[in-house]
Motif scaffolding. Structure first.
Motif, PDB file in Angstrom:
ATOM      1  N   VAL A 129       0.859  -1.181   0.000  1.00 27.82           N
ATOM      2  CA  VAL A 129       0.000   0.000   0.000  1.00 27.82           C
ATOM      3  C   VAL A 129       0.896   1.232   0.000  1.00 27.82           C
ATOM      4  CG1 VAL A 129      -1.800   1.277   1.207  1.00 27.82           C
ATOM      5  CG2 VAL A 129      -1.813  -1.226   1.239  1.00 27.82           C
ATOM      6  N   VAL A 130       0.686   2.089  -1.001  1.00 23.42           N
ATOM      7  CA  VAL A 130       1.464   3.321  -1.137  1.00 23.42           C
ATOM      8  C   VAL A 130       0.523   4.496  -0.909  1.00 23.42           C
ATOM      9  CG1 VAL A 130       2.861   4.697  -2.726  1.00 23.42           C
ATOM     10  CG2 VAL A 130       2.962   2.199  -2.827  1.00 23.42           C
ATOM     11  N   CYS A 131       0.934   5.415  -0.024  1.00 23.46           N
ATOM     12  CA  CYS A 131       0.132   6.609   0.255  1.00 23.46           C
ATOM     13  C   CYS A 131       0.886   7.845  -0.207  1.00 23.46           C
ATOM     14  CB  CYS A 131      -0.159   6.725   1.742  1.00 23.46           C
ATOM     15  SG  CYS A 131      -1.226   5.423   2.367  1.00 23.46           S
ATOM     16  N   THR A 132       0.194   8.703  -0.951  1.00 19.61           N
ATOM     17  CA  THR A 132       0.770   9.964  -1.409  1.00 19.61           C
ATOM     18  C   THR A 132      -0.202  11.094  -1.079  1.00 19.61           C
ATOM     19  OG1 THR A 132      -0.159   9.624  -3.615  1.00 19.61           O
ATOM     20  CG2 THR A 132       2.117   8.923  -3.292  1.00 19.61           C
ATOM     21  N   PRO A 133       0.315  12.303  -0.845  1.00 21.16           N
ATOM     22  CA  PRO A 133      -0.565  13.430  -0.522  1.00 21.16           C
ATOM     23  C   PRO A 133      -1.592  13.682  -1.625  1.00 21.16           C
ATOM     24  CG  PRO A 133       1.716  13.987  -0.056  1.00 21.16           C
ATOM     25  CD  PRO A 133       1.725  12.693  -0.808  1.00 21.16           C
ATOM     26  N   GLU A 134      -2.816  13.913  -1.233  1.00 21.56           N
ATOM     27  CA  GLU A 134      -3.907  14.178  -2.182  1.00 21.56           C
ATOM     28  C   GLU A 134      -3.889  15.624  -2.665  1.00 21.56           C
ATOM     29  OE1 GLU A 134      -7.618  13.749  -4.288  1.00 21.56           O
ATOM     30  OE2 GLU A 134      -6.044  12.372  -3.721  1.00 21.56           O
ATOM     31  N   ASP A 135      -3.352  16.546  -1.865  1.00 19.89           N
ATOM     32  CA  ASP A 135      -3.391  17.957  -2.225  1.00 19.89           C
ATOM     33  C   ASP A 135      -2.129  18.661  -1.710  1.00 19.89           C
ATOM     34  OD1 ASP A 135      -3.892  18.625   0.591  1.00 19.89           O
ATOM     35  OD2 ASP A 135      -5.923  17.898   0.211  1.00 19.89           O
ATOM     36  N   GLU A 136      -1.953  19.912  -2.109  1.00 17.40           N
ATOM     37  CA  GLU A 136      -0.752  20.670  -1.740  1.00 17.40           C
ATOM     38  C   GLU A 136      -0.654  20.912  -0.229  1.00 17.40           C
ATOM     39  OE1 GLU A 136       1.912  21.545  -3.550  1.00 17.40           O
ATOM     40  OE2 GLU A 136       0.986  20.354  -5.133  1.00 17.40           O
ATOM     41  N   GLU A 137      -1.769  21.177   0.420  1.00 15.10           N
ATOM     42  CA  GLU A 137      -1.756  21.402   1.864  1.00 15.10           C
ATOM     43  C   GLU A 137      -1.283  20.152   2.599  1.00 15.10           C
ATOM     44  OE1 GLU A 137      -2.081  23.346   5.518  1.00 15.10           O
ATOM     45  OE2 GLU A 137      -1.942  24.114   3.481  1.00 15.10           O
ATOM     46  N   THR A 138      -1.779  18.998   2.178  1.00 19.27           N
ATOM     47  CA  THR A 138      -1.347  17.746   2.800  1.00 19.27           C
ATOM     48  C   THR A 138       0.127  17.509   2.529  1.00 19.27           C
ATOM     49  OG1 THR A 138      -3.546  16.751   2.729  1.00 19.27           O
ATOM     50  CG2 THR A 138      -1.677  15.243   2.817  1.00 19.27           C
ATOM     51  N   ALA A 139       0.599  17.803   1.328  1.00 15.28           N
ATOM     52  CA  ALA A 139       2.018  17.630   1.008  1.00 15.28           C
ATOM     53  C   ALA A 139       2.872  18.507   1.914  1.00 15.28           C
ATOM     54  CB  ALA A 139       2.269  17.961  -0.456  1.00 15.28           C
ATOM     55  N   ARG A 140       2.435  19.739   2.137  1.00 16.69           N
ATOM     56  CA  ARG A 140       3.181  20.659   2.999  1.00 16.69           C
ATOM     57  C   ARG A 140       3.207  20.145   4.443  1.00 16.69           C
ATOM     58  NH1 ARG A 140       2.279  24.239   6.563  1.00 16.69           N
ATOM     59  NH2 ARG A 140       0.030  24.233   6.380  1.00 16.69           N
ATOM     60  N   ARG A 141       2.068  19.704   4.932  1.00 17.67           N
ATOM     61  CA  ARG A 141       1.987  19.206   6.313  1.00 17.67           C
ATOM     62  C   ARG A 141       2.809  17.924   6.493  1.00 17.67           C
ATOM     63  NH1 ARG A 141      -4.363  20.111   7.981  1.00 17.67           N
ATOM     64  NH2 ARG A 141      -4.317  22.395   7.748  1.00 17.67           N
ATOM     65  N   ALA A 142       2.749  17.032   5.508  1.00 14.64           N
ATOM     66  CA  ALA A 142       3.514  15.777   5.587  1.00 14.64           C
ATOM     67  C   ALA A 142       5.017  16.071   5.570  1.00 14.64           C
ATOM     68  CB  ALA A 142       3.136  14.857   4.445  1.00 14.64           C
ATOM     69  N   GLU A 143       5.435  17.015   4.754  1.00 11.28           N
ATOM     70  CA  GLU A 143       6.843  17.386   4.688  1.00 11.28           C
ATOM     71  C   GLU A 143       7.300  17.960   6.028  1.00 11.28           C
ATOM     72  OE1 GLU A 143      10.619  17.602   3.317  1.00 11.28           O
ATOM     73  OE2 GLU A 143       8.923  16.640   2.310  1.00 11.28           O
ATOM     74  N   ALA A 144       6.461  18.756   6.665  1.00 15.40           N
ATOM     75  CA  ALA A 144       6.808  19.325   7.975  1.00 15.40           C
ATOM     76  C   ALA A 144       7.003  18.218   9.016  1.00 15.40           C
ATOM     77  CB  ALA A 144       5.720  20.305   8.421  1.00 15.40           C
ATOM     78  N   LEU A 145       6.262  17.133   8.899  1.00 18.84           N
ATOM     79  CA  LEU A 145       6.410  16.028   9.844  1.00 18.84           C
ATOM     80  C   LEU A 145       7.747  15.312   9.690  1.00 18.84           C
ATOM     81  CD1 LEU A 145       2.884  14.373   9.756  1.00 18.84           C
ATOM     82  CD2 LEU A 145       3.933  15.609  11.658  1.00 18.84           C
ATOM     83  N   ARG A 146       8.301  15.334   8.499  1.00 18.71           N
ATOM     84  CA  ARG A 146       9.586  14.660   8.269  1.00 18.71           C
ATOM     85  C   ARG A 146      10.707  15.270   9.100  1.00 18.71           C
ATOM     86  NH1 ARG A 146      10.663  12.540   2.532  1.00 18.71           N
ATOM     87  NH2 ARG A 146      12.629  13.578   2.986  1.00 18.71           N
ATOM     88  N   GLY A 147      10.601  16.549   9.408  1.00 17.78           N
ATOM     89  CA  GLY A 147      11.626  17.232  10.166  1.00 17.78           C
ATOM     90  C   GLY A 147      11.544  17.027  11.669  1.00 17.78           C
ATOM     91  N   GLN A 148      10.538  16.307  12.124  1.00 19.41           N
ATOM     92  CA  GLN A 148      10.362  16.128  13.581  1.00 19.41           C
ATOM     93  C   GLN A 148      11.154  14.975  14.088  1.00 19.41           C
ATOM     94  OE1 GLN A 148       6.377  16.127  14.984  1.00 19.41           O
ATOM     95  NE2 GLN A 148       5.862  17.986  13.909  1.00 19.41           N
TER      96      GLN A 148
END
Length: 70
Positions: free
Chosen positions: A51-70
């Motif tokens: 199962v592969v999950c990718t961001p559905e929209d730009e806001e989700t992509a931005r939020r997911a990227e911010a989580l990578r830095g935690q």
């Protein structure tokens, strides 16, 4: 046992076929994440899936990227 509705639905075996879905996750820090999930079967291994999950929209992509830095 806690949910008769869940037990009935689980027992029915009525599940969706593999394919593209949009799933909404509520993350305690990032908030709502809308992810497109694609379920892929593996030849010769019917009990396994990838199962592969990718961001559905730009806001989700931005939020997911911010989580990578935690």
């Amino acid at each position: 046992m806690a949910s008769p509705l869940f037990a009935r639905l689980w027992g029915s075996g009525d599940v969706a076929e593999p394919g593209r879905r949009v799933k909404v996750f509520r993350h305690p820090v990032a908030g709502e994440l809308r992810m497109t999930s694609m379920s892929l079967s593996i030849d010769g291994m019917p009990e396994c899936r990838i199962v592969v999950c990718t961001p559905e929209d730009e806001e989700t992509a931005r939020r997911a990227e911010a989580l990578r830095g935690q």
